[in-house]
Design a protein around this motif. Structure first.
Motif, PDB file in Angstrom:
ATOM      1  N   ILE A  63     -51.593  67.486-116.693  1.00 29.72           N
ATOM      2  CA  ILE A  63     -52.343  66.445-115.988  1.00 29.72           C
ATOM      3  C   ILE A  63     -51.697  65.075-116.183  1.00 29.72           C
ATOM      4  O   ILE A  63     -51.760  64.227-115.300  1.00 29.72           O
ATOM      5  N   TYR A  85     -48.856  65.168-113.544  1.00 31.00           N
ATOM      6  CA  TYR A  85     -49.318  65.167-112.155  1.00 31.00           C
ATOM      7  C   TYR A  85     -49.979  63.857-111.778  1.00 31.00           C
ATOM      8  O   TYR A  85     -49.883  63.408-110.635  1.00 31.00           O
ATOM      9  N   ALA A  99     -54.042  65.769-110.285  1.00 36.88           N
ATOM     10  CA  ALA A  99     -54.215  66.411-111.594  1.00 36.88           C
ATOM     11  C   ALA A  99     -55.464  67.276-111.645  1.00 36.88           C
ATOM     12  O   ALA A  99     -55.485  68.318-112.298  1.00 36.88           O
ATOM     13  N   CYS A 104     -57.122  60.679-116.616  1.00 36.79           N
ATOM     14  CA  CYS A 104     -56.206  60.489-115.484  1.00 36.79           C
ATOM     15  C   CYS A 104     -56.392  59.115-114.848  1.00 36.79           C
ATOM     16  O   CYS A 104     -55.418  58.458-114.476  1.00 36.79           O
TER      17      CYS A 104
END
Lengths: 209, 209, 209
Positions: free
Chosen positions: C97, C100, C126, C153
């Motif tokens: 994550i 991404y 993510a 994120c």
């Protein structure tokens, strides 16, 4: 035009709050609540834009994002008071689907698509945010069981093409076909009108299949 | 070619009716039934076209829309009689996935994608309408539990590339790889063949994790 | 760069295995397991690419497809042993994550989108594979109830723009903002940190509405 922007913002507010209510009922966390508010507000328009291969509207215009974030924060804080807004929210939501239906129809026309596809795009713009909301909340979409909501959008979309055939001026068509959506929905709720059910009492399709 | 159009229409009819049956079981209203019939029929092809960045097929060709609307109306009216069509519908559905698999594979090839992606696109075209139908009806997609359906599409898609390597003429490959899908599915149902289960009896993954 | 490829593959492995575990719990067949592993791994990036109108990444680069297929087969065969990998999988997932998120943010920047949209795209890249996994498995998305996952994120994405404002060199920003995601998530789990709940004890939204 400024009043269209106001209608649009009222619609986004109503849709965001309906997303907040659904996600609170499922006890989602702050992130989940925001995402559900977001997809309820812009999901229908996003699907329309993706199917048309057009740029997605909320990436082009930050107004949506700001309105959704502010509405969501306020709705969560004042969630105990939301029921006092019940009638206003119903009205905003109705204004919103009126506007989104016509915007969707016009996007279809600008791509030179057939009338029936334009009506479908308008209805999708107005209704599919709620469908995605219900899928993410693991419910069967309400709209598939609450007939007049989508039907109002379909009738408004069809009226657009009737007025077009009758050579009404374009800016007028925008308003009166949006008004058709709003009047049909308001009448249906006020006079408790619903389409005749396709089911007989106690009918169960499993009996036949 | 005309017989491809006929196969396509038969497939759309079978898919629409499977959507009508699912939505009737969930007691959806007229709007819900139509939408479920629609996404079951065109959902797989729509996802394929969106992933490829191509124009969505049902916006270009109104045949789909008309066939779906007429089929849905008739299927709702004659819903008590649908079980008499059980075998025909099974056959149409099988013809449909045969056709859609090959059409999906060829769309992938026309975009110069690798063989494995083309097979995935073919399988998606044939199977994902049913996946979206089940999501909208709040069920776990049937196809993830009913092995030979998707496996037939995968085998048909793979056979396309085998025949291509063997330098068969293109129009012939179209038919025999579609036929592979159809024969695998029919054989699986008639001879009650299923792939070996990945589960042992009474096995529960939660015991390990 | 080679180490980015390694991070990417570790992420795909972790996401695939999480898909395999979800689908085994629902007793899906071999096809269902593979599809769930696939959408968990690439669903977020696919949604991002479709919204941006860009070519879908897994059609351009077969590495994803191969890694997912091999991981899925191995994970199903050795499913009784997967719990021994619990910590490694958690670590791979966290690395994934982190990567991404930053890749998503940079794709948004390359399209000249506003910062807040770029952060949303990074978070979507993510997190939305897991959302689609849960929808297909007929669960409410876990991520909407497990706060620090997406929050990590979002914070990582925001930090990207802070470092950009501070004129850090671009290649450095890539790593330190990815590292922010990873550190926030690891800290949250190790120190059992969670955001304050929006709910009061025993609160039920239905009491107000």
């Amino acid at each position: 035009m400024d009043y269209i922007l106001i209608l649009d913002i009222l619609g986004v507010i109503a849709f965001s709050i309906s997303g907040v209510l659904s996600s609170l009922r499922k006890r989602m966390d702050a992130f989940g609540i925001l995402i559900i508010a977001f997809v309820t507000s812009v999901g229908g328009g996003t699907l329309r834009d993706v199917l048309l291969g057009l740029p997605v509207m909320w990436m082009q215009d930050m107004t949506y994002v700001y309105v959704i974030i502010v509405t969501t924060v306020l709705a969560v804080i004042f969630r105990k008071k939301l029921s006092y807004l019940r009638k206003s929210l119903f009205l905003f939501d109705t204004l919103g689907i009126g506007l989104y239906t016509v915007v969707g129809v016009e996007k279809g026309i600008s791509q030179e698509l057939p009338a029936i596809i334009c009506v479908a795009l308008g209805t999708m713009s107005a209704c599919f945010g709620g469908v995605i909301r219900d899928i993410l909340c693991n419910d069967i979409p309400q709209i598939f069981r609450r007939e007049i909501y989508a039907t109002a959008c379909i009738l408004g979309g069809l009226s657009y093409f009737v007025f077009l055939k009758l050579n009404f001026p374009e800016s007028l068509i925008f308003f009166i076909s949006g008004l058709v959506v709003i009047i049909v929905r308001l009448s249906a709720v006020i006079f408790k009108i619903s389409l005749p059910s396709v089911y007989k009492k106690d009918e169960d399709i499993r009996d036949y299949w």
